[in-house]
Scaffold this motif. Structure first.
Motif, short mmCIF file in Angstrom:
data_model
loop_
_atom_site.label_atom_id
_atom_site.label_comp_id
_atom_site.label_asym_id
_atom_site.label_seq_id
_atom_site.Cartn_x
_atom_site.Cartn_y
_atom_site.Cartn_z
N ARG A 1 33.95 41.52 37.47
CA ARG A 1 33.10 40.54 38.13
C ARG A 1 31.92 41.27 38.75
O ARG A 1 32.09 42.07 39.67
N ILE B 1 38.29 44.20 38.87
CA ILE B 1 39.39 43.61 39.63
C ILE B 1 40.66 43.77 38.80
O ILE B 1 40.92 42.97 37.91
N VAL C 1 44.32 43.27 37.80
CA VAL C 1 45.33 42.27 38.15
C VAL C 1 46.72 42.91 38.03
O VAL C 1 47.50 42.87 38.97
N SER D 1 50.37 34.13 45.49
CA SER D 1 49.14 33.61 44.90
C SER D 1 48.19 34.76 44.59
O SER D 1 48.03 35.67 45.39
N GLY D 2 47.61 34.70 43.44
CA GLY D 2 46.66 35.74 43.06
C GLY D 2 47.30 36.97 42.46
O GLY D 2 46.62 37.94 42.14
N SER D 3 48.61 36.94 42.26
CA SER D 3 49.28 38.13 41.74
C SER D 3 49.10 38.26 40.22
O SER D 3 49.40 39.30 39.64
N GLY D 4 48.65 37.20 39.56
CA GLY D 4 48.37 37.33 38.13
C GLY D 4 49.32 36.58 37.23
O GLY D 4 49.38 36.83 36.03
N LYS D 5 50.05 35.61 37.77
CA LYS D 5 51.02 34.87 36.96
C LYS D 5 50.31 34.04 35.87
O LYS D 5 50.69 34.09 34.70
N THR D 6 49.30 33.32 36.31
CA THR D 6 48.56 32.51 35.33
C THR D 6 47.89 33.40 34.29
O THR D 6 47.88 33.10 33.10
N THR D 7 47.37 34.52 34.78
CA THR D 7 46.74 35.46 33.87
C THR D 7 47.72 35.91 32.79
O THR D 7 47.38 35.94 31.60
N GLU E 1 53.47 26.22 36.95
CA GLU E 1 53.69 25.35 38.10
C GLU E 1 53.70 23.87 37.74
O GLU E 1 52.94 23.08 38.30
N HIS F 1 56.23 28.54 42.44
CA HIS F 1 56.26 29.07 43.81
C HIS F 1 57.52 28.61 44.53
O HIS F 1 57.84 29.08 45.61
N ARG G 1 43.12 27.24 34.46
CA ARG G 1 42.55 27.61 35.76
C ARG G 1 42.17 26.40 36.61
O ARG G 1 41.77 26.56 37.75
N1 LIG Z 1 37.96 34.74 35.17
C1 LIG Z 1 38.23 35.56 36.19
N2 LIG Z 1 37.32 36.47 36.60
C2 LIG Z 1 37.58 37.29 37.62
N3 LIG Z 1 38.71 37.30 38.30
C3 LIG Z 1 39.67 36.45 37.95
C4 LIG Z 1 39.49 35.53 36.89
N4 LIG Z 1 40.59 34.79 36.75
C5 LIG Z 1 41.45 35.22 37.71
N5 LIG Z 1 40.89 36.22 38.43
C6 LIG Z 1 41.53 36.95 39.50
O1 LIG Z 1 42.72 37.52 39.01
C7 LIG Z 1 43.75 37.46 39.97
C8 LIG Z 1 44.98 36.75 39.41
O2 LIG Z 1 44.70 35.39 39.23
P1 LIG Z 1 45.79 34.38 38.71
O3 LIG Z 1 45.18 33.05 38.60
O4 LIG Z 1 46.41 34.92 37.48
O5 LIG Z 1 46.86 34.39 39.87
P2 LIG Z 1 48.14 33.49 40.06
O6 LIG Z 1 49.27 34.40 40.26
O7 LIG Z 1 48.26 32.51 38.96
O8 LIG Z 1 47.81 32.74 41.40
P3 LIG Z 1 48.25 31.28 41.88
O9 LIG Z 1 49.70 31.39 42.28
O10 LIG Z 1 47.39 30.98 43.02
O11 LIG Z 1 48.06 30.34 40.72
C9 LIG Z 1 43.17 36.76 41.19
O12 LIG Z 1 42.77 37.71 42.11
C10 LIG Z 1 41.97 36.04 40.64
O13 LIG Z 1 40.97 35.94 41.61
#
Ligand SMILES: Nc1ncnc2c1ncn2[C@@H]1O[C@H](COP(=O)(O)OP(=O)(O)OP(=O)(O)O)[C@@H](O)[C@H]1O
Ligand SMILES: [Mg+2]
Lengths: 223, 387
Positions: free
Chosen positions: A15, A20, A22, A42-48, A169, A202, B385
């Protein structure tokens, strides 16, 4: 051999010239018929991680193999076709197309197959029956409750009989009773129809429905 | 195209106001386009319907209008005796030597306008078979009687049967009205050539029109007349002669139709662009779902392009509906070659309506392209997202 094999997977988002990270060097095996739960702050990268498995996003390094096919080596075009064959996705917000009926929403993935209209009809009705909404086939999403909408979305995820069901989720936006119904349904899909499921949540109570729980925190995955 | 069309049709119906505004913008363009083309078509039809392909119109060498032509009685006599002139049932040649002048008449509320006064003899109805009396009667030879083309009846003062019109320092009594299949003849006043001669230019005709024995032999007829040492005349197929008079104005009207509608279309296209960008923006999650399910970006592009085309189609149909009532409305303009006033009707033909719809669809395709491309290029990850 495991159905899903993840090897030394890393994801670093870029970014504005800022990196960043993950997670780094993740390894994971999921066997056919498993019902795995993934938890983490939250933000740990599960969705990623889910997106990477579904081929919606590209890893920085590492490989993902599903049923012997290396997802991370596919082109975008191949990924689209692969996804429609092998992945059923369930989102937190049900993400139905509001102008299509429950039936038409469930039918969408089948439009990418070579099935005839009649065959599609059979599949859609079966899927709606599994999620308990046969009588709601002609209803539009706005005519359904949140829980029913999510069940339609589950119908859409299973209608093409995918190898893998990824749920991000799915109960996050539902009241306790509806959430319970959804989880029971997913459990049934796993037990009765031997579906392999990866569920992100969660909610501790939701997590207990799975066979095993994994945690993703600070880039480390523990099982 | 794998995304069901019903998805777009219902989405369009979902936002009736923006759909209708955008469609109306296009409808306006289609209306202007169809109206101007209908004007041009009508003018052309009036003039192409004037001449017959079986007739030859003879004028003095070099004259492109009857106005600047002169044909002597002697020449008219020679022409009537030519072997390629068809004979009537009574055995006499089908020839119409004519006087052609412009007279200034009063158009109530508008002012003076020039009208063609054509002097002929009663044989003209056999030479020109598209002409018929629709009210009153034919003139009697040797009298100051005239008949009036039905397009100018009522548009000019004193054109009703029984009225008296003054021109050429004489009074003329209207005894009939005639029709000529919507052609420019309907904008003329006809009297007897022998009466018009002394009243205007003296002992000279302006043109001679005759029926050919063999309409296919026009080229040899033309050649024979050009080669005859006694004659200084040009022969034209009557149809071509009048049709050519419409050429310039028709071209200008056609150009104006495309040009003006084209400029307006830019505005309408921007309307479509806005509407479609808004639609794509509002439906980002839906697009993401489609992409996640495995629909290809190309399918998404086609889908949104189709949606723009649906809106454009509505616009096209509306525009045609607006234009339809124009059909048949009579208007008039100056024929720049004959310098006279020609009345004609808007002609809104099916092929014109079809073109109007195509024009609209084109606007839709152009206006929809960039928004549709944005939809197709949207990153798939947005699906999970939750934008
Ligand atoms: N397109 C993107 N560009 C930059 N950073 C990103 C992008 N998508 C996600 N991130 C960052 O990557 C990290 C992991 O995001 P992610 O959505 O995978 O978390 P999560 O575990 O699913 O969170 P949540 O429980 O809130 O859904 C976060 O810090 C987020 O800000
Ligand atoms: Mg998440």
């Amino acid at each position: 051999m495991a159905l899903l094999e993840i090897r030394s997977l890393s994801k670093v988002y870029q970014r504005d010239s800022q990196a960043i990270p993950v997670f780094e060097d993740i390894d994971l095996d999921i066997d056919t018929g498993e019902f795995l739960v993934l938890m983490g702050p939250s933000g740990s990268g599960k969705t990623t991680l889910l997106n990477l498995i579904a081929g919606l996003d590209e890893p920085t390094t590492g490989t993902i193999t599903v049923g012997g096919e290396e997802v991370t080596a596919m082109s975008r075009r191949q990924l689209a076709a692969w996804r429609s064959d092998h992945v059923g996705f369930i989102f937190q917000l049900y993400n139905l197309l509001p102008v299509l009926t429950a039936y038409q929403n469930v039918e969408l993935p089948l439009l990418l197959t070579h099935l005839s209209k009649k065959e599609r009809r059979e599949h859609v009705m079966t899927a709606l029956e599994v999620v308990g909404l046969s009588d709601r086939a002609d209803h539009f999403p706005r005519q359904l409750s949140g829980g029913q909408e999510q069940r339609v979305a589950i119908g859409r995820a299973i209608v093409s009989d995918p190898t893998l069901i990824l749920a991000d989720e799915p109960t996050g936006d539902l009241d306790a009773k509806s959430a319970d119904e959804i989880l029971t349904l997913m459990q049934r899909l796993n037990r009765e129809f031997s579906k392999t499921i990866l569920l992100v949540t969660h909610d501790q109570r939701a997590a207990e429905r799975g066979e095993a729980i994994m945690h993703l925190d600070k880039g480390v995955l523990t099982r | 195209m794998k995304i069901p069309l019903i998805y777009n049709i219902r989405s369009v119906r979902q936002r009736p106001v923006s759909t209708l505004t955008t469609a109306l913008g296009m409808a306006l363009v289609v209306l202007v386009f169809v109206a101007m083309m209908a004007l041009s078509r009508g003018f052309r039809a009036a003039l192409t319907g004037t001449g017959s392909t079986e007739n030859v119109l003879v004028v003095r060498t070099g004259a492109d209008s009857e106005l600047v032509s002169g044909i002597s009685r002697e020449t008219a006599q020679i022409l009537a005796g030519m072997p390629f002139v068809a004979d009537g049932p009574d055995g006499r040649p089908l020839v119409s030597p004519e006087v052609y002048v412009l007279v200034s008449l009063d158009r109530p509320g508008v002012g003076e306008a020039l009208v063609v006064a054509r002097g002929m003899n009663p044989d003209v109805f056999q030479v020109r078979q598209n002409v018929e009396i629709v009210a009153g009667r034919m003139i009697n030879p040797g009298t100051s009687e005239i008949i009036i083309g039905k397009s100018i009846v009522g548009r000019f003062a004193n054109t009703q049967i029984g009225d008296v019109l003054s021109f050429g320092n004489r009074d003329w009594t209207v005894v009939g009205h005639f029709a000529a299949a919507g052609s420019a003849f309907e904008s003329e006043i006809w009297g007897e050539n022998e009466q018009f001669m002394p009243a205007f230019r003296g002992e000279v005709f302006q043109s001679v029109t005759f029926r050919m024995r063999d309409p296919a032999a026009f080229e040899s007829v033309r050649q024979a007349l050009a080669d005859d040492p006694r004659l200084q005349v040009d022969a034209h197929r009557e149809y071509d002669f009048y049709a050519n008079q419409s050429y310039l104005l028709t071209q200008i009207l056609n150009f104006a139709a495309v040009f003006i509608a084209g400029i307006m279309a830019i505005g309408a296209v921007f309307g479509a662009v806005n509407t479609m960008y808004a639609a794509v923006g509002a439906r980002a999650p839906e697009i993401a779902v489609l992409l996640t399910l495995g629909f290809r970006p190309f399918s998404v592009l086609s889908s949104f392009l189709f949606e723009a085309v649906v809106i454009a189609f509505i616009g096209g149909i509306l525009g045609c509906l607006f234009a339809l009532p124009l059909n048949g409305i009579v208007t008039s303009t100056t024929n720049w070659v004959s310098m006279s006033e020609v009345a004609f009707a808007f002609r809104v033909t099916p092929d014109l309506l079809l073109r109007g719809v195509f024009f609209a669809l084109l606007m839709g395709l152009i206006g929809g392209f960039f928004p549709a491309r944005r939809a197709a290029r949207q990153p798939v990850v947005q699906a999970a997202r939750q934008v």
